[in-house]
Motif scaffolding. Structure first.
Motif, short mmCIF file in Angstrom:
data_model
loop_
_atom_site.label_atom_id
_atom_site.label_comp_id
_atom_site.label_asym_id
_atom_site.label_seq_id
_atom_site.Cartn_x
_atom_site.Cartn_y
_atom_site.Cartn_z
N LEU A 167 0.83 -1.20 0.00
CA LEU A 167 0.00 0.00 0.00
C LEU A 167 0.87 1.25 0.00
O LEU A 167 0.58 2.22 -0.69
CB LEU A 167 -0.93 0.00 1.22
N TYR A 177 2.36 1.90 -3.34
CA TYR A 177 1.33 2.43 -4.24
C TYR A 177 1.06 3.89 -3.94
O TYR A 177 1.00 4.72 -4.84
CB TYR A 177 0.06 1.60 -4.07
N MET A 193 -2.41 11.48 -6.64
CA MET A 193 -3.79 11.01 -6.73
C MET A 193 -3.94 9.68 -5.98
O MET A 193 -4.89 9.48 -5.22
CB MET A 193 -4.18 10.83 -8.20
N PHE A 245 -3.92 10.24 -2.32
CA PHE A 245 -5.22 10.73 -1.86
C PHE A 245 -6.23 9.59 -1.73
O PHE A 245 -6.90 9.43 -0.72
CB PHE A 245 -5.72 11.81 -2.82
N LYS A 246 -6.27 8.76 -2.78
CA LYS A 246 -7.21 7.64 -2.77
C LYS A 246 -6.96 6.74 -1.57
O LYS A 246 -7.89 6.29 -0.90
CB LYS A 246 -7.04 6.80 -4.04
N LEU A 247 -5.71 6.47 -1.32
CA LEU A 247 -5.37 5.59 -0.21
C LEU A 247 -5.72 6.21 1.13
O LEU A 247 -6.21 5.53 2.03
CB LEU A 247 -3.88 5.26 -0.22
N MET A 304 -8.10 8.08 1.76
CA MET A 304 -9.55 7.94 1.95
C MET A 304 -9.90 6.60 2.60
O MET A 304 -10.81 6.52 3.42
CB MET A 304 -10.26 8.00 0.60
N SER A 305 -9.22 5.56 2.18
CA SER A 305 -9.60 4.24 2.67
C SER A 305 -8.73 3.77 3.84
O SER A 305 -8.93 2.69 4.37
CB SER A 305 -9.53 3.23 1.53
N THR A 344 -10.42 2.26 7.10
CA THR A 344 -10.93 0.90 6.93
C THR A 344 -9.80 -0.10 7.02
O THR A 344 -9.90 -1.11 7.71
CB THR A 344 -11.44 0.67 5.47
N ILE A 345 -8.77 0.17 6.24
CA ILE A 345 -7.66 -0.77 6.16
C ILE A 345 -7.03 -0.93 7.53
O ILE A 345 -6.72 -2.04 7.97
CB ILE A 345 -6.67 -0.31 5.08
N ILE A 376 -9.06 -3.24 9.69
CA ILE A 376 -8.91 -4.65 9.35
C ILE A 376 -7.59 -5.18 9.90
O ILE A 376 -7.52 -6.25 10.48
CB ILE A 376 -9.01 -4.85 7.82
N TYR A 413 -17.51 -3.72 5.34
CA TYR A 413 -17.28 -2.31 5.63
C TYR A 413 -17.99 -1.44 4.60
O TYR A 413 -18.68 -0.49 4.92
CB TYR A 413 -15.79 -2.02 5.64
N LYS A 461 -15.65 5.59 -0.29
CA LYS A 461 -14.23 5.57 0.06
C LYS A 461 -13.56 4.29 -0.46
O LYS A 461 -12.46 4.33 -0.99
CB LYS A 461 -14.06 5.60 1.58
N MET A 515 -12.93 4.16 -4.18
CA MET A 515 -11.75 4.94 -4.56
C MET A 515 -10.49 4.08 -4.53
O MET A 515 -9.61 4.22 -5.38
CB MET A 515 -11.55 6.10 -3.58
N SER A 516 -10.38 3.25 -3.53
CA SER A 516 -9.13 2.50 -3.37
C SER A 516 -9.23 1.09 -3.96
O SER A 516 -8.26 0.34 -3.92
CB SER A 516 -8.75 2.43 -1.90
N ILE A 518 -3.17 -5.55 -5.53
CA ILE A 518 -2.42 -6.29 -4.51
C ILE A 518 -2.92 -7.73 -4.45
O ILE A 518 -2.14 -8.68 -4.40
CB ILE A 518 -2.54 -5.60 -3.14
#
Lengths: 340, 340
Positions: A253, A256, A262, A265-267, A269-270, A273-274, A277, B256, B266, B269-270, B277
């Motif tokens: 991650l 990436y 961009m 930014f996307k990462l 956002m999530s 959540t990640i 987990i 989620y 969100k 996006m990712s 991965i």
């Protein structure tokens, strides 16, 4: 009830241990029925200094002084000879002598296992005490995996005992009335696996346990069984592989995220959540696991235990004393050995 | 060079096999130096019908008809008796008789291993042919893990041979001049593990291989070693656990994402990152693995192989024939047995 806490165990000792003990005290104080005394084992001066520094009120805890400290790198059997005045040793000695009802440490796991076994002794009928781990699953409840490194000898009898102990533990730590027991194997059929595993299949099939058959690697995290039994070599590899898997995902991650803005930014956002987990995959959250098969409630936690994890360990210790885990394991071993 | 393709192996046979063979043909055609003939083994009528239906030009391939088909659920040893006219059997027979230089199948892995061993025979000095798998790592190159289920017997000699064969494979499939060989164990120290593993440590230390010591579970995906050696029970559990881990993560992400719209957004996006991965963790991408230790280039792929995966398997087959893998393994076994 008296619970002893090794204040010198974790990577952040004694700070996290003191913090966790304070959290547990506050938690238990809410319940007027509970009558729990908490004792901190360790270097008295250091404990008092750290408590003062971080503003922890430890007046309500007994402090049991010890001059030595077990390191993570210490050889478990050496400690018996060279560190009898360590907090870990003193605590287990007090547990043996009935001065406390449970003892917990976020220190050297091998030392906790070895010294618990030597000082407390094995429960009648238990060949090898074991340490279980809790694995997260895709369903609501975690799965108990055992053994995860205490016993790499893969004898059938050992696997069978792990199943009995795991079943009792699932009943009284996870509140599952009839835990589903799975045998880790390389195929579904009873004919699969090594001789020892195939023999264990037969024994489990004829036992009083709720045996559901073989579990394959891809089912471990699926919540198909409440207890999964394997030898300590395989279990240890899986436990550590899980840790490594999280590191792998983080590295991927990260690489990436650093490829361009961009993606970053996307990462972002999530990320929450990640993180959640990954947190589920973190052993620490579960607040330690008991050493199963010894005469006493001896609990070991992760070296990185937070104050919350220490508090959870103390709550777990209380629960297992309340449920008389030791006696329950003894009864089940007798039942399943005489009348399998 | 002639390469045979089992057209009846994969879950989407013969369509994906035909598609992959066409891709491989186009790929090789770009290189005027390469002189490769591709043969499809299977039901001739079905192959022609499917090729017609999907507009694949198969005029340039030889079609070797067979009336039977090996199923994923077939018992490998039964096939020897009951399905001598299956595409898998016919292909390996032609490989044995020198009619083709390599054979590949995305079908029943156990059958490929067993029938390759029986028909082609073992390379001199090899006790157990083995199947390696490629694991992704946090670094650039994948790691070779072996054995992953062919040999659950954990004898020292077997582990040692896996290391020799894995090392050769890493040299000629991953182009690593001196592959770092790691021994999967439950600790770093040479004293750790079962008797067999400790003995293997000593043998590897004294070998001509680039042995770097023990590798623990958490290091498997970190790229610390190019080849990781373990018995087939542990390897199989890890391989399947990796699959299960991806399913676990997908289930967690899904639950989620369904909790509310914002979370759903969100995650969307990712999603591409996460998919990439997961893709890395998918065996299929690597295009099959050879059965190591048999007299011939016999390659097995995942049942879900896409046309691209089949094409990659064909390219891999060519590479291994070019490099004379069989001879290289034989030489290395002799070298490391005589002069370890």
């Amino acid at each position: 009830m008296r619970i002893g806490i090794d204040a010198m165990g974790s990577d952040f000792s004694p700070r996290n241990e003191i913090g966790g003990t304070v959290l547990a005290y506050d938690y238990f104080s809410k319940d007027s029925q509970s009558n729990i005394e908490l004792s901190l084992y360790g270097d008295e001066t250091e404990i008092k200094n750290i408590a003062k520094k971080y503003n922890y009120n430890i007046a309500q805890f007994q402090c049991v002084h010890s001059s030595q400290q077990v390191e993570m790198t210490d050889d478990p059997l050496e400690i018996l000879k060279t560190k009898p005045d360590s907090s870990l040793y003193r605590g287990l000695e007090d547990l043996k002598n009935g001065k406390i009802d449970a003892f917990l440490s976020a220190g050297n796991t091998g030392a906790m296992l070895a010294i618990s076994t030597v000082l407390l002794g094995r429960i009648n009928g238990v060949s090898r005490p074991t340490i279980a781990t809790l694995m997260p699953t895709a369903s609501q409840k975690p799965t108990i995996l055992l053994d995860v490194g205490a016993t790499i000898d893969h004898r059938t009898r050992f696997l069978y005992e792990f199943a009995i102990m795991g079943s009792i533990y699932a009943q009284f730590a996870l509140n599952i009335p009839e835990p589903r027991i799975g045998l880790l194997n390389i195929g579904e059929e009873s004919s699969k696996g090594t001789d020892e595993v195939r023999e264990a299949y037969k024994m489990l099939e004829n036992s009083n346990l709720n045996f559901i058959g073989n579990i394959e690697g891809n089912d471990i995290l699926m919540g198909k069984a409440d207890v999964i039994v394997c030898d300590g070599f395989v279990g240890n590899v899986i436990l550590k592989f899980t840790e490594g898997f999280v590191s792998f995902l983080k590295a991927k991650l990260k690489s990436y995220g650093s490829s361009n803005l961009m993606n970053k930014f996307k990462l972002a956002m999530s990320a929450p959540t990640i993180k959640n987990i990954f947190k589920e995959l973190d052993y620490e959250e579960y607040g330690g696991v008991p050493i199963l098969g010894v005469n006493g409630i001896s609990i070991v936690g992760h070296g990185k235990s937070s104050p919350l994890a220490i508090k959870n360990m103390i709550a777990r210790a209380k629960e297992l004393v309340d449920n008389n885990l030791t006696k329950k394991i003894e009864d089940s071993i007798i039942l399943n050995t005489i009348n399998p």
